[in-house]
Design an enzyme around this catalytic site. Structure first.
Site, PDB file in Angstrom:
ATOM      1  N   ASP A 148       2.676   4.545   5.314  1.00 21.69           N
ATOM      2  CA  ASP A 148       2.482   3.976   6.647  1.00 21.69           C
ATOM      3  C   ASP A 148       2.422   2.447   6.602  1.00 21.69           C
ATOM      4  O   ASP A 148       2.383   1.795   7.643  1.00 21.69           O
ATOM      5  CB  ASP A 148       1.252   4.554   7.349  1.00 21.69           C
ATOM      6  CG  ASP A 148       0.018   4.581   6.471  1.00 21.69           C
ATOM      7  OD1 ASP A 148       0.089   4.208   5.297  1.00 21.69           O
ATOM      8  OD2 ASP A 148      -1.052   5.015   6.969  1.00 21.69           O
ATOM      9  N   HIS A 149       2.440   1.876   5.395  1.00 21.24           N
ATOM     10  CA  HIS A 149       2.522   0.431   5.211  1.00 21.24           C
ATOM     11  C   HIS A 149       3.927   0.052   4.756  1.00 21.24           C
ATOM     12  O   HIS A 149       4.587   0.818   4.045  1.00 21.24           O
ATOM     13  CB  HIS A 149       1.539  -0.048   4.146  1.00 21.24           C
ATOM     14  CG  HIS A 149       0.101   0.089   4.530  1.00 21.24           C
ATOM     15  ND1 HIS A 149      -0.694  -0.986   4.863  1.00 21.24           N
ATOM     16  CD2 HIS A 149      -0.698   1.185   4.609  1.00 21.24           C
ATOM     17  CE1 HIS A 149      -1.912  -0.572   5.124  1.00 21.24           C
ATOM     18  NE2 HIS A 149      -1.942   0.740   4.982  1.00 21.24           N
ATOM     19  N   GLU A 183      -3.834   1.762  -3.005  1.00 21.16           N
ATOM     20  CA  GLU A 183      -3.993   3.179  -2.633  1.00 21.16           C
ATOM     21  C   GLU A 183      -3.053   4.055  -3.467  1.00 21.16           C
ATOM     22  O   GLU A 183      -2.329   4.901  -2.942  1.00 21.16           O
ATOM     23  CB  GLU A 183      -3.774   3.390  -1.134  1.00 21.16           C
ATOM     24  CG  GLU A 183      -4.487   4.625  -0.625  1.00 21.16           C
ATOM     25  CD  GLU A 183      -4.454   4.787   0.892  1.00 21.16           C
ATOM     26  OE1 GLU A 183      -4.900   5.850   1.370  1.00 21.16           O
ATOM     27  OE2 GLU A 183      -4.002   3.864   1.615  1.00 21.16           O
ATOM     28  N   ASN A 205       0.881  -1.166   0.000  1.00 15.09           N
ATOM     29  CA  ASN A 205       0.000   0.000   0.000  1.00 15.09           C
ATOM     30  C   ASN A 205       0.916   1.213   0.000  1.00 15.09           C
ATOM     31  O   ASN A 205       1.540   1.547   1.007  1.00 15.09           O
ATOM     32  CB  ASN A 205      -0.919   0.008   1.227  1.00 15.09           C
ATOM     33  CG  ASN A 205      -1.807   1.244   1.284  1.00 15.09           C
ATOM     34  OD1 ASN A 205      -1.374   2.362   1.001  1.00 15.09           O
ATOM     35  ND2 ASN A 205      -3.057   1.064   1.664  1.00 15.09           N
ATOM     36  N   TYR A 222      -7.809  -4.002  -2.616  1.00 16.87           N
ATOM     37  CA  TYR A 222      -7.722  -2.976  -1.580  1.00 16.87           C
ATOM     38  C   TYR A 222      -9.088  -2.918  -0.901  1.00 16.87           C
ATOM     39  O   TYR A 222     -10.021  -2.292  -1.394  1.00 16.87           O
ATOM     40  CB  TYR A 222      -7.337  -1.622  -2.186  1.00 16.87           C
ATOM     41  CG  TYR A 222      -7.255  -0.483  -1.199  1.00 16.87           C
ATOM     42  CD1 TYR A 222      -6.767  -0.681   0.083  1.00 16.87           C
ATOM     43  CD2 TYR A 222      -7.662   0.807  -1.551  1.00 16.87           C
ATOM     44  CE1 TYR A 222      -6.691   0.363   0.996  1.00 16.87           C
ATOM     45  CE2 TYR A 222      -7.588   1.851  -0.652  1.00 16.87           C
ATOM     46  CZ  TYR A 222      -7.109   1.628   0.620  1.00 16.87           C
ATOM     47  OH  TYR A 222      -7.043   2.674   1.517  1.00 16.87           O
ATOM     48  N   ASP A 245      -3.872  -4.940   0.493  1.00 19.04           N
ATOM     49  CA  ASP A 245      -4.214  -4.364   1.786  1.00 19.04           C
ATOM     50  C   ASP A 245      -5.646  -4.793   2.070  1.00 19.04           C
ATOM     51  O   ASP A 245      -6.598  -4.205   1.564  1.00 19.04           O
ATOM     52  CB  ASP A 245      -4.087  -2.843   1.728  1.00 19.04           C
ATOM     53  CG  ASP A 245      -4.489  -2.174   3.040  1.00 19.04           C
ATOM     54  OD1 ASP A 245      -4.846  -2.900   4.000  1.00 19.04           O
ATOM     55  OD2 ASP A 245      -4.482  -0.923   3.099  1.00 19.04           O
ATOM     56  N   ASN A 285      -6.924  -4.797   5.033  1.00 21.20           N
ATOM     57  CA  ASN A 285      -7.389  -3.946   6.130  1.00 21.20           C
ATOM     58  C   ASN A 285      -7.971  -4.718   7.308  1.00 21.20           C
ATOM     59  O   ASN A 285      -8.829  -4.208   8.038  1.00 21.20           O
ATOM     60  CB  ASN A 285      -8.398  -2.916   5.607  1.00 21.20           C
ATOM     61  CG  ASN A 285      -7.744  -1.562   5.375  1.00 21.20           C
ATOM     62  OD1 ASN A 285      -6.987  -1.079   6.232  1.00 21.20           O
ATOM     63  ND2 ASN A 285      -8.001  -0.956   4.226  1.00 21.20           N
TER      64      ASN A 285
END
Length: 263
Positions: free
Chosen positions: A253-254, A34, A7, A105, A150, A152
């Site tokens: 942040d991933h 993303e 991501n 995603y 991702d 999530n």
């Protein structure tokens, strides 16, 4: 075959990091989520010049977006929209001489884990249910396939920094874990990362930007996954999270997740 999922949280903003990863890790296939870029502004040229001329991109302005980059020729098999929305959350391609790769995603789900009061959480659960139904009816576990992205959701207790404190936090709630388990069962998917890294070992792929020192706090979650169908199970050779990439300048942040397969 080395496959990486990441991501990237804006492919144009972090193109130098993508190029660095491609140079250092030398994957055969890179799946991004993303990307936050329409197809006509996706950095096709620089990535092709770096050796990844085979690209499949689904994008939208400012949000979501997924892409598959490959050294080998790829053929698009399906780029499906879920829940009646055109929001660029899935692409799939067959690698020349290899398996079909699905890049997902999954919606994050907002902050409140209650579909009755949070439309984003309701959408996440609906998305997962539709994934389960579609994969279970349109794809066979007998075929070699890889599912990455991702998703999530951090399903295991060791996929989060504190199982107890995150039980009611979106991404680790029992209802989400149950929904992800159903997706995984839909085509007999096997968690390739946990075949290599024991389930008893803590492992994260995401750390919040909110932490002053993300590495020292280490309050992570394993939201990024690589699954394979049974025909590829015996070929899983290596898996890791490239944690150092979370510390690169202007990082996502991933962190990228890498799996090596003997096809």
């Amino acid at each position: 075959m080395r496959i990486v999922t990441w991501n990237i949280n804006s492919v144009r903003l972090r193109l130098p990091l993508v190029l660095r990863l491609l140079q250092e890790m030398q994957p055969d296939v890179l799946c991004l989520q993303e990307t936050k870029a329409l197809v006509d502004v996706f950095p096709t040229g620089p990535l092709a010049e770096a050796g990844w001329s085979h690209q499949l991109v689904a994008g939208m302005k400012g949000y979501n977006g997924v892409a598959i980059l490959s050294r080998l020729p790829i053929e698009e098999t399906v780029s499906r929209e879920f829940c009646g929305r055109t929001d660029a959350r899935h692409v799939a391609a067959r690698i020349d001489g290899g398996p079909e790769v699905h890049n997902f995603y999954v919606p994050a789900g907002g902050d409140v884990p209650d579909p009755a009061v949070n439309d984003k959480f309701a959408h996440k659960l609906d998305f997962l249910a539709e994934m389960t139904q579609w994969l279970g009816t349109e794809r066979s576990p007998d075929h070699p396939m890889i599912l990455v992205g991702d998703l999530n959701i951090a399903p295991l207790e060791t996929d989060v920094w504190s199982h107890k404190q995150l039980l009611n936090v979106v991404s680790h709630t029992p209802v989400e874990v149950e929904a992800l388990d159903k997706v995984q069962a839909s085509a007999g998917w096997i968690d390739a990362v946990r075949k290599i890294v024991p389930p008893e070992e803590r492992l994260y792929s995401w750390w919040s930007y909110r932490a002053k020192d993300w590495s020292a706090a280490d309050k992570g979650r394993r939201l990024d996954h690589v699954w394979v169908t049974p025909p590829l199970d015996g070929g899983i050779r290596h898996a890791e999270v490239i944690r150092d990439a979370r510390g690169w300048e202007k990082a996502s942040d991933h962190a990228p997740v890498v799996v090596d397969l003997d096809l």
